[in-house]
Design a protein around this motif. Structure first.
Motif, PDB file in Angstrom:
ATOM      1  N   ALA A  24       7.474   1.458 -10.847  1.00  0.00           N
ATOM      2  CA  ALA A  24       6.167   0.867 -11.150  1.00  0.00           C
ATOM      3  C   ALA A  24       5.661   0.025  -9.977  1.00  0.00           C
ATOM      4  O   ALA A  24       4.470   0.049  -9.649  1.00  0.00           O
ATOM      5  CB  ALA A  24       6.242   0.024 -12.417  1.00  0.00           C
ATOM      6  N   TRP A  25       6.559  -0.724  -9.340  1.00  0.00           N
ATOM      7  CA  TRP A  25       6.171  -1.560  -8.196  1.00  0.00           C
ATOM      8  C   TRP A  25       5.709  -0.689  -7.031  1.00  0.00           C
ATOM      9  O   TRP A  25       4.700  -0.971  -6.394  1.00  0.00           O
ATOM     10  CB  TRP A  25       7.324  -2.459  -7.777  1.00  0.00           C
ATOM     11  CG  TRP A  25       6.962  -3.392  -6.665  1.00  0.00           C
ATOM     12  CD1 TRP A  25       7.428  -3.358  -5.396  1.00  0.00           C
ATOM     13  CD2 TRP A  25       6.026  -4.472  -6.715  1.00  0.00           C
ATOM     14  NE1 TRP A  25       6.840  -4.355  -4.655  1.00  0.00           N
ATOM     15  CE2 TRP A  25       5.981  -5.057  -5.434  1.00  0.00           C
ATOM     16  CE3 TRP A  25       5.227  -5.006  -7.712  1.00  0.00           C
ATOM     17  CZ2 TRP A  25       5.167  -6.151  -5.136  1.00  0.00           C
ATOM     18  CZ3 TRP A  25       4.413  -6.095  -7.410  1.00  0.00           C
ATOM     19  CH2 TRP A  25       4.387  -6.648  -6.138  1.00  0.00           C
ATOM     20  N   SER A  26       6.429   0.388  -6.775  1.00  0.00           N
ATOM     21  CA  SER A  26       6.054   1.309  -5.708  1.00  0.00           C
ATOM     22  C   SER A  26       4.673   1.923  -5.982  1.00  0.00           C
ATOM     23  O   SER A  26       3.834   2.013  -5.083  1.00  0.00           O
ATOM     24  CB  SER A  26       7.106   2.394  -5.576  1.00  0.00           C
ATOM     25  OG  SER A  26       6.759   3.286  -4.553  1.00  0.00           O
ATOM     26  N   ALA A  27       4.429   2.326  -7.229  1.00  0.00           N
ATOM     27  CA  ALA A  27       3.131   2.897  -7.600  1.00  0.00           C
ATOM     28  C   ALA A  27       2.023   1.858  -7.433  1.00  0.00           C
ATOM     29  O   ALA A  27       0.925   2.170  -6.951  1.00  0.00           O
ATOM     30  CB  ALA A  27       3.165   3.405  -9.032  1.00  0.00           C
ATOM     31  N   PHE A  28       2.296   0.609  -7.813  1.00  0.00           N
ATOM     32  CA  PHE A  28       1.325  -0.472  -7.658  1.00  0.00           C
ATOM     33  C   PHE A  28       0.975  -0.672  -6.183  1.00  0.00           C
ATOM     34  O   PHE A  28      -0.201  -0.750  -5.815  1.00  0.00           O
ATOM     35  CB  PHE A  28       1.881  -1.762  -8.252  1.00  0.00           C
ATOM     36  CG  PHE A  28       1.058  -2.979  -7.945  1.00  0.00           C
ATOM     37  CD1 PHE A  28      -0.138  -3.213  -8.603  1.00  0.00           C
ATOM     38  CD2 PHE A  28       1.478  -3.891  -6.988  1.00  0.00           C
ATOM     39  CE1 PHE A  28      -0.903  -4.331  -8.313  1.00  0.00           C
ATOM     40  CE2 PHE A  28       0.731  -5.011  -6.689  1.00  0.00           C
ATOM     41  CZ  PHE A  28      -0.477  -5.234  -7.356  1.00  0.00           C
ATOM     42  N   LEU A  29       1.987  -0.750  -5.327  1.00  0.00           N
ATOM     43  CA  LEU A  29       1.740  -0.951  -3.892  1.00  0.00           C
ATOM     44  C   LEU A  29       0.960   0.211  -3.287  1.00  0.00           C
ATOM     45  O   LEU A  29       0.055  -0.001  -2.467  1.00  0.00           O
ATOM     46  CB  LEU A  29       3.058  -1.143  -3.142  1.00  0.00           C
ATOM     47  CG  LEU A  29       3.800  -2.439  -3.425  1.00  0.00           C
ATOM     48  CD1 LEU A  29       5.108  -2.468  -2.652  1.00  0.00           C
ATOM     49  CD2 LEU A  29       2.953  -3.653  -3.105  1.00  0.00           C
ATOM     50  N   THR A  30       1.278   1.428  -3.692  1.00  0.00           N
ATOM     51  CA  THR A  30       0.556   2.600  -3.201  1.00  0.00           C
ATOM     52  C   THR A  30      -0.914   2.511  -3.580  1.00  0.00           C
ATOM     53  O   THR A  30      -1.792   2.772  -2.755  1.00  0.00           O
ATOM     54  CB  THR A  30       1.180   3.895  -3.769  1.00  0.00           C
ATOM     55  OG1 THR A  30       2.531   3.982  -3.313  1.00  0.00           O
ATOM     56  CG2 THR A  30       0.406   5.122  -3.333  1.00  0.00           C
ATOM     57  N   GLU A  31      -1.183   2.117  -4.813  1.00  0.00           N
ATOM     58  CA  GLU A  31      -2.572   2.001  -5.291  1.00  0.00           C
ATOM     59  C   GLU A  31      -3.323   0.900  -4.542  1.00  0.00           C
ATOM     60  O   GLU A  31      -4.466   1.080  -4.131  1.00  0.00           O
ATOM     61  CB  GLU A  31      -2.582   1.715  -6.792  1.00  0.00           C
ATOM     62  CG  GLU A  31      -3.941   1.706  -7.409  1.00  0.00           C
ATOM     63  CD  GLU A  31      -4.627   3.066  -7.412  1.00  0.00           C
ATOM     64  OE1 GLU A  31      -5.866   3.108  -7.389  1.00  0.00           O
ATOM     65  OE2 GLU A  31      -3.922   4.087  -7.414  1.00  0.00           O
ATOM     66  N   VAL A  32      -2.688  -0.222  -4.359  1.00  0.00           N
ATOM     67  CA  VAL A  32      -3.341  -1.346  -3.660  1.00  0.00           C
ATOM     68  C   VAL A  32      -3.646  -0.963  -2.211  1.00  0.00           C
ATOM     69  O   VAL A  32      -4.730  -1.222  -1.709  1.00  0.00           O
ATOM     70  CB  VAL A  32      -2.449  -2.619  -3.710  1.00  0.00           C
ATOM     71  CG1 VAL A  32      -2.965  -3.686  -2.760  1.00  0.00           C
ATOM     72  CG2 VAL A  32      -2.382  -3.145  -5.132  1.00  0.00           C
ATOM     73  N   LYS A  33      -2.692  -0.334  -1.550  1.00  0.00           N
ATOM     74  CA  LYS A  33      -2.896   0.060  -0.148  1.00  0.00           C
ATOM     75  C   LYS A  33      -4.001   1.113  -0.006  1.00  0.00           C
ATOM     76  O   LYS A  33      -4.739   1.113   0.972  1.00  0.00           O
ATOM     77  CB  LYS A  33      -1.596   0.590   0.448  1.00  0.00           C
ATOM     78  CG  LYS A  33      -0.580  -0.502   0.663  1.00  0.00           C
ATOM     79  CD  LYS A  33       0.731   0.069   1.148  1.00  0.00           C
ATOM     80  CE  LYS A  33       1.774  -1.019   1.295  1.00  0.00           C
ATOM     81  NZ  LYS A  33       3.077  -0.473   1.723  1.00  0.00           N
ATOM     82  N   SER A  34      -4.145   1.990  -0.989  1.00  0.00           N
ATOM     83  CA  SER A  34      -5.186   3.021  -0.908  1.00  0.00           C
ATOM     84  C   SER A  34      -6.567   2.460  -1.217  1.00  0.00           C
ATOM     85  O   SER A  34      -7.578   3.079  -0.871  1.00  0.00           O
ATOM     86  CB  SER A  34      -4.868   4.176  -1.870  1.00  0.00           C
ATOM     87  OG  SER A  34      -5.036   3.783  -3.203  1.00  0.00           O
ATOM     88  N   ALA A  35      -6.636   1.300  -1.831  1.00  0.00           N
ATOM     89  CA  ALA A  35      -7.921   0.690  -2.189  1.00  0.00           C
ATOM     90  C   ALA A  35      -8.545  -0.075  -1.020  1.00  0.00           C
ATOM     91  O   ALA A  35      -9.661  -0.546  -1.117  1.00  0.00           O
ATOM     92  CB  ALA A  35      -7.733  -0.258  -3.375  1.00  0.00           C
ATOM     93  N   ARG A  36      -7.830  -0.207   0.060  1.00  0.00           N
ATOM     94  CA  ARG A  36      -8.345  -0.987   1.204  1.00  0.00           C
ATOM     95  C   ARG A  36      -9.496  -0.314   1.860  1.00  0.00           C
ATOM     96  O   ARG A  36      -9.751   0.719   2.108  1.00  0.00           O
ATOM     97  CB  ARG A  36      -7.255  -1.196   2.242  1.00  0.00           C
ATOM     98  CG  ARG A  36      -6.221  -2.154   1.777  1.00  0.00           C
ATOM     99  CD  ARG A  36      -5.248  -2.391   2.890  1.00  0.00           C
ATOM    100  NE  ARG A  36      -4.154  -3.220   2.417  1.00  0.00           N
ATOM    101  CZ  ARG A  36      -3.161  -3.580   3.157  1.00  0.00           C
ATOM    102  NH1 ARG A  36      -3.093  -3.226   4.404  1.00  0.00           N
ATOM    103  NH2 ARG A  36      -2.211  -4.305   2.680  1.00  0.00           N
TER     104      ARG A  36
END
Length: 52
Positions: free
Chosen positions: A40-52
Motif C-alpha cells: 500500500a505504501w509503495s502504491a501511495f508513493l507511486t501515485e504521489v510521484k505521478s501527480a507532480r
C-alpha cells in the motif's frame, strides 16, 4: 522497534512520520499509528510521484 522518519516538508511542531513496515503517525500522538502495508505504501508513493 521501528525507526520513525519525519517528513522534510512538515513544520517542526506538526510532523507526519513514517515507520518502515509499521505505518504512519502524527508526531503529536506518537503512541498511535495507522498501519500501512509495504504494498500500500509503495502504491501511495507511486501515485504521489505521478501527480507532480
Amino acid at each position: 522497534m521501528s525507526m520513525w522518519r519525519k517528513s522534510s516538508y512538515s513544520p517542526v511542531d506538526n510532523c507526519v512520520e513514517v515507520g518502515r513496515g509499521v505505518g504512519i503517525r502524527d508526531s503529536k500522538a506518537p503512541t498511535t499509528h495507522l498501519p500501512v502495508s509495504d504494498k500500500a505504501w509503495s502504491a501511495f508513493l507511486t501515485e504521489v510521484k505521478s501527480a507532480r
